[in-house]
Design a protein around this motif. Structure first.
Motif: not given
Length: 109
Positions: A16-41
């Motif tokens: 929805a392009r809203e402000l979000y925080s992705d660094g909280a408990p229960g959000l570990e599944g996003l960590a791999e995607e975030r790292l992959r994006g940074k590796e590709l960049a």
């Protein structure tokens, strides 16, 4: 597959392009995607200035959509990259009849 309701809510706010925080408990599944994006960049940023084919291949893997003729000058920084869409449109101007304007639309990028 997203199973944690907290992760589903973060993904909803990203979409929805809203402000979000992705660094909280229960959000570990996003960590791999975030790292992959940074590796590709990082891979993109390490390409040489003459390696147009290599740059385009990395962008196609990283971004949600990539228009023809898009040029992104390194360094490129993303959080995820997968929600970014880059398209081009040719817009004639009085200064240059063949100028190209790049536009980006980012979601989770």
């Amino acid at each position: 597959m997203t199973t944690d309701p907290r992760e589903r809510e973060v993904r909803r706010t990203m979409a929805a392009r809203e402000l979000y925080s992705d660094g909280a408990p229960g959000l570990e599944g996003l960590a791999e995607e975030r790292l992959r994006g940074k590796e590709l960049a990082d891979a993109y940023n390490r390409t040489g200035p003459r390696d147009e084919e290599g740059r385009r291949a990395v962008l196609k893997e990283m971004l949600a959509a990539l228009g023809t003729g898009v040029w992104i000058e390194p360094p490129l920084h993303v959080a995820y990259g997968t929600g970014c869409t880059w398209a081009t449109t040719c817009t004639p101007t009085s200064a240059s009849p063949s100028s190209t304007t790049s536009r980006s639309s980012s979601g989770t990028g």
